[in-house]
Write an enzyme that holds these catalytic residues in place. Structure first.
Site, PDB file in Angstrom:
ATOM      1  N   ARG A  73      40.148  47.634  23.124  1.00 58.55           N
ATOM      2  CA  ARG A  73      40.553  48.311  24.362  1.00 58.55           C
ATOM      3  C   ARG A  73      40.553  49.806  24.153  1.00 58.55           C
ATOM      4  O   ARG A  73      41.598  50.426  24.033  1.00 58.55           O
ATOM      5  CB  ARG A  73      41.938  47.849  24.753  1.00 58.55           C
ATOM      6  CG  ARG A  73      41.896  46.562  25.484  1.00 58.55           C
ATOM      7  CD  ARG A  73      43.283  46.145  25.774  1.00 58.55           C
ATOM      8  NE  ARG A  73      43.267  44.891  26.476  1.00 58.55           N
ATOM      9  CZ  ARG A  73      44.349  44.202  26.741  1.00 58.55           C
ATOM     10  NH1 ARG A  73      45.528  44.657  26.380  1.00 58.55           N
ATOM     11  NH2 ARG A  73      44.264  43.072  27.372  1.00 58.55           N
ATOM     12  N   GLN A  94      35.533  50.233  27.982  1.00 56.24           N
ATOM     13  CA  GLN A  94      36.116  49.698  29.215  1.00 56.24           C
ATOM     14  C   GLN A  94      35.081  48.970  30.083  1.00 56.24           C
ATOM     15  O   GLN A  94      35.359  47.903  30.619  1.00 56.24           O
ATOM     16  CB  GLN A  94      36.722  50.841  30.018  1.00 56.24           C
ATOM     17  CG  GLN A  94      38.117  50.538  30.459  1.00 56.24           C
ATOM     18  CD  GLN A  94      38.905  51.785  30.825  1.00 56.24           C
ATOM     19  OE1 GLN A  94      38.408  52.904  30.727  1.00 56.24           O
ATOM     20  NE2 GLN A  94      40.121  51.589  31.254  1.00 56.24           N
ATOM     21  N   ASP A 118      34.222  45.330  29.000  1.00 52.62           N
ATOM     22  CA  ASP A 118      35.361  44.454  28.728  1.00 52.62           C
ATOM     23  C   ASP A 118      35.369  43.238  29.653  1.00 52.62           C
ATOM     24  O   ASP A 118      35.792  43.313  30.806  1.00 52.62           O
ATOM     25  CB  ASP A 118      36.637  45.288  28.901  1.00 52.62           C
ATOM     26  CG  ASP A 118      37.860  44.565  28.404  1.00 52.62           C
ATOM     27  OD1 ASP A 118      37.833  43.318  28.348  1.00 52.62           O
ATOM     28  OD2 ASP A 118      38.840  45.233  28.076  1.00 52.62           O
ATOM     29  N   SER A 126      38.872  42.092  31.062  1.00 48.66           N
ATOM     30  CA  SER A 126      39.348  42.846  32.226  1.00 48.66           C
ATOM     31  C   SER A 126      38.601  42.439  33.483  1.00 48.66           C
ATOM     32  O   SER A 126      39.212  42.216  34.531  1.00 48.66           O
ATOM     33  CB  SER A 126      39.136  44.348  32.042  1.00 48.66           C
ATOM     34  OG  SER A 126      39.981  44.839  31.069  1.00 48.66           O
ATOM     35  N   TYR A 133      48.357  46.666  24.803  1.00 49.76           N
ATOM     36  CA  TYR A 133      48.895  45.324  24.590  1.00 49.76           C
ATOM     37  C   TYR A 133      50.400  45.335  24.389  1.00 49.76           C
ATOM     38  O   TYR A 133      50.958  46.262  23.814  1.00 49.76           O
ATOM     39  CB  TYR A 133      48.269  44.694  23.335  1.00 49.76           C
ATOM     40  CG  TYR A 133      46.866  44.210  23.528  1.00 49.76           C
ATOM     41  CD1 TYR A 133      46.580  43.165  24.393  1.00 49.76           C
ATOM     42  CD2 TYR A 133      45.820  44.782  22.818  1.00 49.76           C
ATOM     43  CE1 TYR A 133      45.284  42.709  24.545  1.00 49.76           C
ATOM     44  CE2 TYR A 133      44.522  44.332  22.965  1.00 49.76           C
ATOM     45  CZ  TYR A 133      44.261  43.291  23.832  1.00 49.76           C
ATOM     46  OH  TYR A 133      42.981  42.844  23.982  1.00 49.76           O
TER      47      TYR A 133
HETATM   48  P1  NAD Z   1      47.364  41.141  28.793  1.00 46.93           P
HETATM   49  O1  NAD Z   1      46.498  40.134  29.475  1.00 46.93           O
HETATM   50  O2  NAD Z   1      47.352  41.210  27.313  1.00 46.93           O
HETATM   51  O3  NAD Z   1      48.885  40.896  29.266  1.00 46.93           O
HETATM   52  C1  NAD Z   1      49.233  40.867  30.624  1.00 46.93           C
HETATM   53  C2  NAD Z   1      50.505  41.655  30.838  1.00 46.93           C
HETATM   54  O4  NAD Z   1      51.636  40.901  30.375  1.00 46.93           O
HETATM   55  C3  NAD Z   1      50.580  42.990  30.106  1.00 46.93           C
HETATM   56  O5  NAD Z   1      50.792  44.017  31.054  1.00 46.93           O
HETATM   57  C4  NAD Z   1      51.759  42.830  29.156  1.00 46.93           C
HETATM   58  O6  NAD Z   1      52.466  44.037  28.951  1.00 46.93           O
HETATM   59  C5  NAD Z   1      52.596  41.818  29.906  1.00 46.93           C
HETATM   60  N1  NAD Z   1      53.625  41.138  29.108  1.00 46.93           N
HETATM   61  C6  NAD Z   1      53.576  40.695  27.826  1.00 46.93           C
HETATM   62  N2  NAD Z   1      54.746  40.139  27.464  1.00 46.93           N
HETATM   63  C7  NAD Z   1      55.568  40.190  28.549  1.00 46.93           C
HETATM   64  C8  NAD Z   1      56.899  39.773  28.806  1.00 46.93           C
HETATM   65  N3  NAD Z   1      57.643  39.193  27.866  1.00 46.93           N
HETATM   66  N4  NAD Z   1      57.428  40.025  30.028  1.00 46.93           N
HETATM   67  C9  NAD Z   1      56.701  40.638  30.996  1.00 46.93           C
HETATM   68  N5  NAD Z   1      55.426  41.045  30.813  1.00 46.93           N
HETATM   69  C10 NAD Z   1      54.876  40.835  29.598  1.00 46.93           C
HETATM   70  O7  NAD Z   1      47.075  42.590  29.377  1.00 46.93           O
HETATM   71  P2  NAD Z   1      45.793  43.150  30.123  1.00 46.93           P
HETATM   72  O8  NAD Z   1      45.837  42.741  31.527  1.00 46.93           O
HETATM   73  O9  NAD Z   1      44.561  42.748  29.391  1.00 46.93           O
HETATM   74  O10 NAD Z   1      45.948  44.736  30.029  1.00 46.93           O
HETATM   75  C11 NAD Z   1      47.072  45.408  29.590  1.00 46.93           C
HETATM   76  C12 NAD Z   1      46.802  46.931  29.557  1.00 46.93           C
HETATM   77  O11 NAD Z   1      45.669  47.273  28.784  1.00 46.93           O
HETATM   78  C13 NAD Z   1      46.584  47.550  30.901  1.00 46.93           C
HETATM   79  O12 NAD Z   1      47.325  48.748  30.949  1.00 46.93           O
HETATM   80  C14 NAD Z   1      45.124  47.859  30.950  1.00 46.93           C
HETATM   81  O13 NAD Z   1      44.816  48.956  31.767  1.00 46.93           O
HETATM   82  C15 NAD Z   1      44.833  48.145  29.506  1.00 46.93           C
HETATM   83  N6  NAD Z   1      43.413  47.841  29.202  1.00 46.93           N
HETATM   84  C16 NAD Z   1      42.627  48.860  28.720  1.00 46.93           C
HETATM   85  C17 NAD Z   1      41.279  48.593  28.423  1.00 46.93           C
HETATM   86  C18 NAD Z   1      40.390  49.682  27.879  1.00 46.93           C
HETATM   87  O14 NAD Z   1      40.808  50.811  27.835  1.00 46.93           O
HETATM   88  N7  NAD Z   1      39.174  49.352  27.441  1.00 46.93           N
HETATM   89  C19 NAD Z   1      40.766  47.322  28.605  1.00 46.93           C
HETATM   90  C20 NAD Z   1      41.613  46.291  29.083  1.00 46.93           C
HETATM   91  C21 NAD Z   1      42.953  46.582  29.375  1.00 46.93           C
END
Ligand code: NAD
Length: 382
Positions: A127, A132, A135, A138, A235
């Protein structure tokens, strides 16, 4: 097609049950051809995503049976990893570019290595900003978050928006989104578009602003600090026991008033955190709907059955697995662009083929096998 080494890409028809997507679209074929690649598509590969062989042909692809398409291929594109036996006849050291479920399908990863294939697991894409656009997690999560709300709305015996009618007022549904990553953000936006009253929670502090900006209400543990900012690489990690207790209390008081709950919480490399207990389910009004998008990782909800729908205490719990598949055309379009973006970023114009430098963060992140061996540290350490 006898183009120079490194240029021939094969796109296979997906064989996993329930899979509807395809790893290339006419749009990405055109771009790949413009890059200098020759693309061969297995006949029928796009049918379930509403893409006919002729559409691919018009975009510049060759269409053929499996063995014709694989023969001499330097790169094989898939949505899910193809069985190694299907790849007989591919060029030595050919790349397999797909989601490969490296932990769940470890034997298959070993078989790629044994066959001399270079397996590149797209779900291990780091990430980082540069990656991005490549991905796949995402791009597919975004669609899953959208569809989760539609599935819930469809099963819910009441309306989402408030309606003032001659026969009286229908009140707005209350939707609670737990886990505000990519899927959660889209779930919030979709529920808002349908007119629901939306609240959301996460452990990462950075999500509070995002929730507010979508017009939803943040519900956060205030007594114990969560994860500052975005968390490591975006994460979350496992929370302390004290935090988990405080979160459980908060959820208990909030959830009983909710009609729809969408859970998306994941922690990389671990089982999904348990966010909703059976007692909390029982506190909800009969007819409520929970969609658990973490079902594949064990579920955020007690009683979730992955791939199935159960009713507990009058509440329907859906163990959603890969909802993106139900949006085959859009899911394929985004997935295919992710693969194109990956390949084009590493395309060497002089050699007219992609090159993967060993010390590149993306390459280190996704390369599972090479030269007959499993090389990924997350697999060799396990
Ligand atoms: P994910 O699928 O790993 O998790 C989903 C969400 O669950 C996350 O927001 C996490 O904080 C939340 N979570 C975990 N434990 C929890 C708990 N106990 N209670 C409540 N919530 C909880 O996450 P995701 O959707 O893949 O993405 C997370 C972040 O990463 C986002 O901010 C996204 O913008 C970023 N991201 C960046 C890139 C990149 O820069 N290439 C790519 C993908 C995601």
């Amino acid at each position: 097609m006898t183009e120079a080494r490194g240029r021939r890409i094969a796109v296979l028809r997906e064989r996993a049950s329930g899979e509807t997507r395809v790893a290339a679209t006419p749009e990405t074929i055109k771009k790949l051809v413009a890059l200098g690649a020759a693309v061969a598509i297995e006949s029928g590969a796009g049918v379930s995503a509403s893409i006919a062989d002729d559409d691919y042909r018009a975009a510049g692809a060759e269409i053929g049976a499996l063995d014709q398409v694989v023969r001499g291929a330097d790169i094989v594109f898939g949505v899910q990893g193809p069985e190694p036996a299907l790849l007989t006849g591919a060029a030595p050291g050919a790349w397999v570019v797909a989601t490969l479920d490296p932990f769940g399908q470890r034997e298959r990863v070993n078989a790629y290595a044994a066959a001399g294939l270079e397996a590149l697991a797209m779900e291990f894409m780091p990430r980082i900003t540069r990656a991005q656009s490549m991905d796949v997690l995402s791009s597919q999560s975004n669609l899953s978050g959208y569809k989760a709300v539609l599935v819930a709305a469809n099963l819910y015996g009441r309306a989402f928006p408030m309606m003032m009618t001659a026969a009286g007022t229908v009140s707005a549904a209350k939707v609670f989104v737990m886990g505000v990553g990519v899927a959660g953000l889209q779930a919030i936006a979709t529920a808002r578009r349908l007119g629901a009253q939306v609240s959301a929670t996460d452990v990462r502090a950075a999500t509070r602003e995002q929730i507010l900006s979508l017009g939803a209400k943040p519900i956060f543990v205030e007594t114990i600090a969560g994860i500052e900012g975005e968390g490591t690489g975006g994460y979350a990690s496992e929370m302390s026991e004290a935090y988990q207790r405080a979160q459980a209390e908060l959820v208990s008081s909030h959830i009983a008033k909710q009609d729809i709950v969408v859970t998306t919480a994941l922690i990389p490399g671990r089982a999904a955190p348990r966010l909703i207990t059976d007692a909390q389910v029982a506190s909800m009004r009969p007819g409520s709907v929970i969609v658990d998008l973490a079902a594949d990782a064990g579920g955020n909800v007690e009683g979730t059955v992955a791939g199935d729908r159960v009713v507990k205490h009058g509440v329907t719990i859906i163990g959603a697995t890969n909802l993106a598949r139900s949006l085959a055309a859009d899911a394929s379009a985004l997935f295919a662009r992710n693969l194109y973006n990956f390949l084009s970023a590493f395309w060497d114009r002089e050699q007219n083929r992609p090159l993967l430098p060993d010390d590149d963060e993306i390459v280190k992140g996704i390369r599972l096998t090479r030269d007959g061996k499993v090389v990924h540290e997350r697999l060799t350490a396990a």
